[in-house]
Design a protein around this motif. Structure first.
Motif, PDB file in Angstrom:
ATOM      1  N   ALA A 188       0.842  -1.194   0.000  1.00 45.08           N
ATOM      2  CA  ALA A 188       0.000   0.000   0.000  1.00 45.08           C
ATOM      3  C   ALA A 188       0.875   1.241   0.000  1.00 45.08           C
ATOM      4  CB  ALA A 188      -0.904  -0.015   1.225  1.00 45.08           C
ATOM      5  N   LYS A 189       0.379   2.305  -0.658  1.00 44.29           N
ATOM      6  CA  LYS A 189       1.126   3.561  -0.682  1.00 44.29           C
ATOM      7  C   LYS A 189       1.301   4.077   0.738  1.00 44.29           C
ATOM      8  CE  LYS A 189       0.705   6.086  -4.938  1.00 44.29           C
ATOM      9  NZ  LYS A 189       1.928   6.758  -5.068  1.00 44.29           N
ATOM     10  N   GLY A 190       2.489   4.519   1.043  1.00 41.97           N
ATOM     11  CA  GLY A 190       2.781   5.065   2.358  1.00 41.97           C
ATOM     12  C   GLY A 190       3.207   4.029   3.380  1.00 41.97           C
ATOM     13  N   ARG A 191       3.245   2.771   2.994  1.00 38.65           N
ATOM     14  CA  ARG A 191       3.554   1.695   3.951  1.00 38.65           C
ATOM     15  C   ARG A 191       4.909   1.904   4.626  1.00 38.65           C
ATOM     16  NH1 ARG A 191       5.836  -3.731   3.799  1.00 38.65           N
ATOM     17  NH2 ARG A 191       4.716  -5.039   5.261  1.00 38.65           N
ATOM     18  N   ARG A 237      -5.156   7.472   4.412  1.00 44.49           N
ATOM     19  CA  ARG A 237      -6.067   6.671   5.224  1.00 44.49           C
ATOM     20  C   ARG A 237      -6.476   5.364   4.563  1.00 44.49           C
ATOM     21  NH1 ARG A 237      -8.498  11.043   3.224  1.00 44.49           N
ATOM     22  NH2 ARG A 237     -10.491  10.843   2.150  1.00 44.49           N
ATOM     23  N   GLU A 238      -6.336   5.244   3.249  1.00 43.83           N
ATOM     24  CA  GLU A 238      -6.660   3.972   2.575  1.00 43.83           C
ATOM     25  C   GLU A 238      -5.732   2.849   3.026  1.00 43.83           C
ATOM     26  OE1 GLU A 238      -3.587   5.964   0.039  1.00 43.83           O
ATOM     27  OE2 GLU A 238      -5.458   6.667   0.919  1.00 43.83           O
ATOM     28  N   TYR A 239      -4.571   3.204   3.558  1.00 45.20           N
ATOM     29  CA  TYR A 239      -3.638   2.209   4.101  1.00 45.20           C
ATOM     30  C   TYR A 239      -4.301   1.413   5.223  1.00 45.20           C
ATOM     31  CZ  TYR A 239       0.424   0.508   6.782  1.00 45.20           C
ATOM     32  OH  TYR A 239       1.314  -0.260   7.471  1.00 45.20           O
ATOM     33  N   PHE A 240      -5.214   2.048   5.943  1.00 44.95           N
ATOM     34  CA  PHE A 240      -5.867   1.434   7.094  1.00 44.95           C
ATOM     35  C   PHE A 240      -7.212   0.792   6.737  1.00 44.95           C
ATOM     36  CE2 PHE A 240      -3.188   4.881   8.503  1.00 44.95           C
ATOM     37  CZ  PHE A 240      -2.436   4.292   9.490  1.00 44.95           C
ATOM     38  N   ALA A 241      -7.558   0.741   5.477  1.00 44.67           N
ATOM     39  CA  ALA A 241      -8.875   0.253   5.055  1.00 44.67           C
ATOM     40  C   ALA A 241      -8.973  -1.265   5.048  1.00 44.67           C
ATOM     41  CB  ALA A 241      -9.216   0.796   3.670  1.00 44.67           C
ATOM     42  N   GLY A 242      -7.849  -1.956   5.209  1.00 47.52           N
ATOM     43  CA  GLY A 242      -7.863  -3.420   5.178  1.00 47.52           C
ATOM     44  C   GLY A 242      -8.391  -4.004   6.464  1.00 47.52           C
ATOM     45  N   THR A 243      -8.034  -5.230   6.700  1.00 48.26           N
ATOM     46  CA  THR A 243      -8.519  -5.960   7.870  1.00 48.26           C
ATOM     47  C   THR A 243      -7.773  -5.567   9.132  1.00 48.26           C
ATOM     48  OG1 THR A 243      -6.922  -7.725   7.522  1.00 48.26           O
ATOM     49  CG2 THR A 243      -9.074  -7.961   6.450  1.00 48.26           C
ATOM     50  N   GLY A 244      -6.702  -4.859   8.970  1.00 47.83           N
ATOM     51  CA  GLY A 244      -5.872  -4.534  10.125  1.00 47.83           C
ATOM     52  C   GLY A 244      -4.753  -5.545  10.295  1.00 47.83           C
ATOM     53  N   ALA A 245      -4.766  -6.605   9.472  1.00 54.63           N
ATOM     54  CA  ALA A 245      -3.714  -7.620   9.545  1.00 54.63           C
ATOM     55  C   ALA A 245      -2.453  -7.096   8.880  1.00 54.63           C
ATOM     56  CB  ALA A 245      -4.173  -8.894   8.842  1.00 54.63           C
ATOM     57  N   PRO A 246      -1.291  -7.466   9.391  1.00 54.14           N
ATOM     58  CA  PRO A 246      -0.054  -7.059   8.744  1.00 54.14           C
ATOM     59  C   PRO A 246      -0.030  -7.550   7.300  1.00 54.14           C
ATOM     60  CG  PRO A 246       0.393  -8.029  10.891  1.00 54.14           C
ATOM     61  CD  PRO A 246      -1.057  -8.255  10.597  1.00 54.14           C
ATOM     62  N   GLN A 247       0.598  -6.784   6.451  1.00 57.50           N
ATOM     63  CA  GLN A 247       0.651  -7.106   5.032  1.00 57.50           C
ATOM     64  C   GLN A 247       1.987  -7.744   4.678  1.00 57.50           C
ATOM     65  OE1 GLN A 247      -2.053  -6.234   2.820  1.00 57.50           O
ATOM     66  NE2 GLN A 247      -3.022  -6.014   4.820  1.00 57.50           N
ATOM     67  N   ARG A 248       1.948  -8.658   3.728  1.00 51.83           N
ATOM     68  CA  ARG A 248       3.184  -9.234   3.196  1.00 51.83           C
ATOM     69  C   ARG A 248       3.832  -8.216   2.271  1.00 51.83           C
ATOM     70  NH1 ARG A 248       0.087 -14.464   1.827  1.00 51.83           N
ATOM     71  NH2 ARG A 248       0.388 -15.665   3.719  1.00 51.83           N
TER      72      ARG A 248
END
Length: 165
Positions: A3-6, A142-153
């Motif tokens: 995700a952008k900004g990760r 804020r779209e970075y936080f739109a997922g499940t909250g699980a860490p991303q690979r």
């Protein structure tokens, strides 16, 4: 793709974690409050409260928790109010200044208390502005936080297992 900004957000998470550790380690350091330098339980509660706040923000940023932006905004408000309290507590700040420079009285004599307090005020305002800039960045990303909250690979996919069909 991540995700952008990760990278930026995770780097901030690490620094918030370090801030939590430093704040907890500073639990015995006196804090300017209500016109004086306060030690003991007041300083302990103050430093541990900040440590908890920083730790929660760090976890929220690292895990991309859905509630992450709200925690950042809340922390920004708390930080702003705390620093407003600090700037308005001139007698407490003077006590802090004299305590910090007790081994170097010539610094106070050379520059004067008023100038040193003005510099501290300016630095406090700059730090608060940086917090607000970071909060704006979190809003922008804020779209970075739109997922499940699980860490991303590294490939952007979630580390959570998909349900079997």
């Amino acid at each position: 793709m991540p995700a952008k900004g990760r990278f930026t957000i995770r780097t901030a998470a690490v620094f918030f974690g370090l801030s939590a550790v430093v704040s907890a380690a500073s639990a015995g350091v006196p804090v300017p409050m209500a016109g004086a330098l306060r030690a003991g339980a007041a300083a302990l509660a103050y430093h541990l409260g900040l440590a908890l706040l920083f730790a929660v923000v760090g976890v929220a940023l690292w895990t991309a928790a859905r509630w992450g932006p709200r925690v950042v905004y809340l922390a920004t408000a708390v930080y702003t109010l705390d620093n407003l309290r600090y700037v308005l507590d001139v007698p407490g700040r003077q006590a802090e200044l004299f305590h910090q420079l007790r081994a170097y009285p010539e610094v106070v004599e050379t520059f004067g208390t008023d100038l040193l307090l003005q510099v501290a005020t300016l630095l406090t305002v700059v730090f608060v502005a940086c917090w607000w800039g970071f909060a704006a960045y979190i809003y922008w990303r804020r779209e970075y936080f739109a997922g499940t909250g699980a860490p991303q690979r590294g490939d952007g996919s979630s580390t959570e297992e998909l349900p079997s069909v």
